[in-house]
Scaffold this motif. Structure first.
Motif, PDB file in Angstrom:
ATOM      1  N   ASP A 122       7.834  17.964  -2.154  1.00 19.66           N
ATOM      2  CA  ASP A 122       6.663  17.023  -2.941  1.00 19.66           C
ATOM      3  C   ASP A 122       6.113  16.656  -1.353  1.00 19.66           C
ATOM      4  O   ASP A 122       6.443  16.273  -0.361  1.00 19.66           O
ATOM      5  CB  ASP A 122       7.417  16.011  -3.432  1.00 19.66           C
ATOM      6  N   PRO A 123       4.636  15.976  -1.831  1.00 19.12           N
ATOM      7  CA  PRO A 123       4.126  15.242  -0.818  1.00 19.12           C
ATOM      8  C   PRO A 123       5.080  14.021  -0.135  1.00 19.12           C
ATOM      9  O   PRO A 123       5.329  13.525  -1.272  1.00 19.12           O
ATOM     10  CB  PRO A 123       2.708  14.954  -1.494  1.00 19.12           C
ATOM     11  N   PRO A 124       4.944  13.827   0.994  1.00 23.01           N
ATOM     12  CA  PRO A 124       5.666  12.695   1.548  1.00 23.01           C
ATOM     13  C   PRO A 124       4.879  11.370   0.968  1.00 23.01           C
ATOM     14  O   PRO A 124       3.542  11.321   0.953  1.00 23.01           O
ATOM     15  CB  PRO A 124       5.643  12.735   3.057  1.00 23.01           C
ATOM     16  N   VAL A 125       5.448  10.215   0.571  1.00 22.59           N
ATOM     17  CA  VAL A 125       5.170   9.039   0.113  1.00 22.59           C
ATOM     18  C   VAL A 125       5.696   7.923   1.084  1.00 22.59           C
ATOM     19  O   VAL A 125       6.634   8.060   1.379  1.00 22.59           O
ATOM     20  CB  VAL A 125       5.363   8.816  -1.352  1.00 22.59           C
ATOM     21  N   LYS A 126       4.772   7.060   1.638  1.00 19.33           N
ATOM     22  CA  LYS A 126       5.383   6.010   2.437  1.00 19.33           C
ATOM     23  C   LYS A 126       4.641   4.717   1.571  1.00 19.33           C
ATOM     24  O   LYS A 126       3.393   4.629   1.047  1.00 19.33           O
ATOM     25  CB  LYS A 126       4.626   6.236   3.802  1.00 19.33           C
ATOM     26  N   MET A 168       0.653  -1.273  -0.110  1.00 19.56           N
ATOM     27  CA  MET A 168      -0.125   0.008  -0.092  1.00 19.56           C
ATOM     28  C   MET A 168       0.952   1.263   0.053  1.00 19.56           C
ATOM     29  O   MET A 168       1.677   1.294   0.752  1.00 19.56           O
ATOM     30  CB  MET A 168      -0.994   0.110   1.173  1.00 19.56           C
ATOM     31  N   LEU A 169       0.750   1.976  -0.853  1.00 15.39           N
ATOM     32  CA  LEU A 169       1.320   3.423  -0.662  1.00 15.39           C
ATOM     33  C   LEU A 169       0.366   4.348  -0.488  1.00 15.39           C
ATOM     34  O   LEU A 169      -0.638   4.602  -0.774  1.00 15.39           O
ATOM     35  CB  LEU A 169       2.000   3.704  -2.493  1.00 15.39           C
ATOM     36  N   THR A 170       0.926   5.314   0.496  1.00 14.21           N
ATOM     37  CA  THR A 170       0.205   6.455   0.659  1.00 14.21           C
ATOM     38  C   THR A 170       0.825   7.789   0.179  1.00 14.21           C
ATOM     39  O   THR A 170       2.019   7.963   0.572  1.00 14.21           O
ATOM     40  CB  THR A 170       0.062   6.552   2.271  1.00 14.21           C
ATOM     41  N   VAL A 171       0.183   8.709  -0.005  1.00 13.35           N
ATOM     42  CA  VAL A 171       0.798  10.136  -0.578  1.00 13.35           C
ATOM     43  C   VAL A 171      -0.125  11.034   0.530  1.00 13.35           C
ATOM     44  O   VAL A 171      -1.441  11.023   0.389  1.00 13.35           O
ATOM     45  CB  VAL A 171       0.606  10.351  -1.865  1.00 13.35           C
ATOM     46  N   GLU A 172       0.698  11.727   1.201  1.00  8.94           N
ATOM     47  CA  GLU A 172       0.026  12.899   1.961  1.00  8.94           C
ATOM     48  C   GLU A 172       0.065  14.328   1.518  1.00  8.94           C
ATOM     49  O   GLU A 172       1.231  14.696   0.940  1.00  8.94           O
ATOM     50  CB  GLU A 172       0.613  12.716   3.476  1.00  8.94           C
ATOM     51  N   TYR A 173      -1.078  14.822   1.235  1.00  8.09           N
ATOM     52  CA  TYR A 173      -1.142  16.087   0.684  1.00  8.09           C
ATOM     53  C   TYR A 173      -1.853  17.151   1.710  1.00  8.09           C
ATOM     54  O   TYR A 173      -2.506  17.000   2.508  1.00  8.09           O
ATOM     55  CB  TYR A 173      -2.257  16.231  -0.474  1.00  8.09           C
ATOM     56  N   ARG A 174      -1.339  18.353   1.568  1.00  8.87           N
ATOM     57  CA  ARG A 174      -1.959  19.522   2.337  1.00  8.87           C
ATOM     58  C   ARG A 174      -2.543  20.656   1.295  1.00  8.87           C
ATOM     59  O   ARG A 174      -1.709  21.165   0.587  1.00  8.87           O
ATOM     60  CB  ARG A 174      -0.942  20.206   3.380  1.00  8.87           C
ATOM     61  N   ILE A 175      -3.844  20.685   1.590  1.00 15.28           N
ATOM     62  CA  ILE A 175      -4.806  21.380   0.448  1.00 15.28           C
ATOM     63  C   ILE A 175      -5.239  22.281   1.383  1.00 15.28           C
ATOM     64  O   ILE A 175      -6.107  22.205   2.113  1.00 15.28           O
ATOM     65  CB  ILE A 175      -5.676  20.582  -0.139  1.00 15.28           C
ATOM     66  N   PRO A 176      -5.192  23.750   1.210  1.00 11.48           N
ATOM     67  CA  PRO A 176      -5.862  24.696   1.587  1.00 11.48           C
ATOM     68  C   PRO A 176      -7.644  24.681   1.129  1.00 11.48           C
ATOM     69  O   PRO A 176      -7.816  24.181  -0.040  1.00 11.48           O
ATOM     70  CB  PRO A 176      -5.426  26.031   0.724  1.00 11.48           C
ATOM     71  N   ALA A 177      -8.284  25.045   2.191  1.00 11.62           N
ATOM     72  CA  ALA A 177      -9.661  25.008   2.092  1.00 11.62           C
ATOM     73  C   ALA A 177     -10.347  25.699   0.725  1.00 11.62           C
ATOM     74  O   ALA A 177     -11.152  24.952   0.170  1.00 11.62           O
ATOM     75  CB  ALA A 177     -10.285  25.848   3.046  1.00 11.62           C
ATOM     76  N   LEU A 194      -1.619  21.999  -6.119  1.00 12.96           N
ATOM     77  CA  LEU A 194      -2.414  22.412  -5.131  1.00 12.96           C
ATOM     78  C   LEU A 194      -1.919  22.228  -3.690  1.00 12.96           C
ATOM     79  O   LEU A 194      -2.315  22.633  -2.774  1.00 12.96           O
ATOM     80  CB  LEU A 194      -4.027  21.860  -5.338  1.00 12.96           C
ATOM     81  N   HIS A 195      -0.682  21.251  -3.507  1.00 13.03           N
ATOM     82  CA  HIS A 195      -0.161  20.883  -2.368  1.00 13.03           C
ATOM     83  C   HIS A 195       0.434  22.092  -1.629  1.00 13.03           C
ATOM     84  O   HIS A 195       1.324  22.584  -2.401  1.00 13.03           O
ATOM     85  CB  HIS A 195       0.570  19.915  -2.496  1.00 13.03           C
TER      86      HIS A 195
END
Length: 537
Positions: free
Chosen positions: A522-526, A437-446, A516-517
């Motif tokens: 880059d968004p962190p990937v795990k 399973m790959l996870t990509v974490e984004y931070r997106i303004p409202a 949009l991040h």
């Protein structure tokens, strides 16, 4: 536009431009020779069966025996075309067909062939044809440039149609002269032309550090790609609808010739020739028409022309008029089918091309078989005029599909591989470890959330096209700006393949989301590996 650019455009728009390429020209000539041999073989097999048995059933079963492998093996054949070296696969399948045709020829010359042997040989020969067809179709983009691909596909249609025109006639003459056994041996010899050209072709090697895909996994990847490629699905829907209506004419032409025109089998052959001549003309003029009309406009015009031909043919009683109508029907049918083939090739990246074309060809075969059965039943119950008229009306009605399923969209898809590796946790895993399973974490303004979610839907399709088994997006109720993408690959090697399969369209979908991040990094990937927990009793 510069004079050099204009010259390139003119050369690319010429229907003969691909024949200036030596390898394509040699393979095109060889395919004509081989296709003529195959049609000669079909005539010889049908004639031989009539001399081996007085029953009509075994003669009819020859068509079933020939088509059976394509229904059973189309998807595995497409997967093999993508898993194995296409050049070697073509060599193997051509040699297979050569050997089967030669053995059948020898058995026939020594009067050993019986109905069971002939049917069995037809099935085995069909296996070789089916296994090689996707690979043979998939190499065309490797031989010509992107600008010349539409003309190359049209020329391939010319090769098939022209051989269908002359092959049966030559086969009939040769059967009368040297017998069915001799014709089988001539067909075996015809495969030598393709073998020689493909053997001499030095295909660029595709290097990969990953182990080959498993056959079952490759088939699932192909089906998953189709399910998440709306442009390809549009082509398949349009192809199925058209060919189901198109099949009325070839399915009923023999009956029309005998009962409506009151003509003989030789006239039936001439009418088939008229259909073929129109197809050749259509394939040759299509590249120039494409410069003036969009694919959707081309299919609409030619579908309407084919519908007019069906309705007109239903009311004719003379051979001469029927020949003229069949010429235009052949032209129209080729215009639509070539446009569909070009669209299918255009939306398939190299790594999935064999599987995609196998599915495209299977849709054609199933649609033709189903349509022919329906029109045959309708003609038997309501008459030829009703069947052909209803088919023509249905063909006009199916044109409405063009509103939603547009072929023009295929021209805007960037299927070139970009070789862009996505960042992932630097771990070392065995190729078969997984699922992953790959996870990509984004931070997106409202204020960008709606736009983000809109782009995320296309990103999900891209992930699934490239091989993700499952995909999802999750938000953090305690941190509204935190959004996590998850997607699952069946193994570590399959995850690595996903990066190698990335096309320009996929990379654009990823870029739109990442733009949009918040933050410069880059968004962190795990990466998470399944523990494969076992339940204890």
């Amino acid at each position: 536009m510069s004079s050099a650019g204009l010259a390139v455009k003119v050369r690319a728009s010429s229907p003969w431009a691909p024949l200036r390429i030596g390898v394509f020209r040699a393979l095109w000539i060889a395919s004509v020779v081989s296709n003529v041999g195959s049609w000669m073989h079909l005539v010889a097999a049908s004639w031989l069966m009539t001399s081996l048995t007085s029953s009509a059933a075994p003669v009819a079963l020859l068509s079933t025996a020939s088509a059976l492998p394509s229904f059973a093996l189309a998807l595995p054949a497409g997967a093999l075309a993508d898993m194995l070296d296409r050049r070697r696969l073509i060599l193997f399948t051509q040699a297979w067909q050569l050997a089967v045709a030669a053995i059948l020829g020898v058995l026939t010359l020594y009067h050993i062939t019986n109905p069971a042997v002939l049917l069995g040989a037809t099935v085995v020969l069909g296996v070789g044809t089916t296994l090689g067809m996707p690979a043979f179709s998939a190499i065309t983009p490797e031989l010509v440039s992107g600008e010349e691909l539409p003309a190359a596909i049209s020329l391939n249609s010319v090769a098939v149609t022209s051989s269908q025109m002359i092959g049966p006639a030559i086969g009939g003459v040769m059967v009368a002269w040297i017998g069915s056994g001799g014709v089988f041996l001539l067909n075996a010899a015809s495969f030598l032309s393709v073998l020689a050209v493909v053997y001499a072709w030095r295909r660029a090697k595709v290097l990969s550090t990953l182990p080959p895909e498993h056959l079952s996994s490759a088939i699932r990847s192909g089906m998953r790609y189709v399910g998440n490629a709306p442009e390809l699905r549009a082509v398949l829907v349009r192809a199925a609808a058209f060919v189901a209506c198109y099949s009325a004419l070839p399915a009923l032409l023999a009956v029309i010739t005998r009962t409506r025109l009151h003509e003989t089998a030789s006239v039936y052959g001439i009418l088939l020739g008229g259909l073929g001549i129109g197809g050749v003309v259509g394939a040759l003029v299509l590249p120039r028409i494409r410069g003036r009309l969009t694919p959707d406009q081309i299919t609409m015009v030619f579908s309407a022309l084919y519908a007019v031909c069906l309705v007109t043919l239903a009311r004719l009683h003379t051979f001469q008029a029927a020949f003229v109508v069949l010429f235009f029907a052949g032209l129209a049918g080729m215009g639509v089918m070539s446009s569909l083939s070009i669209a299918a090739q255009s939306v398939l990246p190299a790594w999935i091309r064999g599987r995609g074309l196998a599915i495209f060809q299977l849709v054609f075969q199933v649609g033709f078989a189903a349509g022919a059965a329906v029109w045959g039943v309708l003609a038997n119950g309501r008459g030829l005029t009703t069947a052909l008229t209803v088919a023509g009306i249905a063909l006009v009605v199916q044109m409405v599909l063009g509103i939603r399923y547009r072929l023009t969209a295929a021209e805007d898809v960037d299927v070139e591989l970009v070789g862009q590796m996505e960042p992932y946790v630097p771990v070392s895993l065995a190729p078969d470890d997984g699922p992953i399973m790959l996870t990509v974490e984004y931070r997106i303004p409202a204020e960008h959330l709606d736009e983000f979610l809109g782009h995320a839907a296309e990103l999900g399709r891209a992930r699934r096209r490239d091989g993700a088994m499952h995909w999802g997006f999750y938000s953090d109720p305690e941190d509204p700006e935190r959004h996590v993408e998850t997607f699952v690959a069946s193994s570590w090697s399959e995850h690595l393949r996903q990066s190698q399969r990335l096309t320009g369209a996929d990379a654009a979908a990823i870029a739109r989301v990442r733009a949009l991040h918040m933050g410069e990094a880059d968004p962190p990937v795990k990466a998470l590996i399944s523990d494969r927990l076992k339940t204890r009793t």
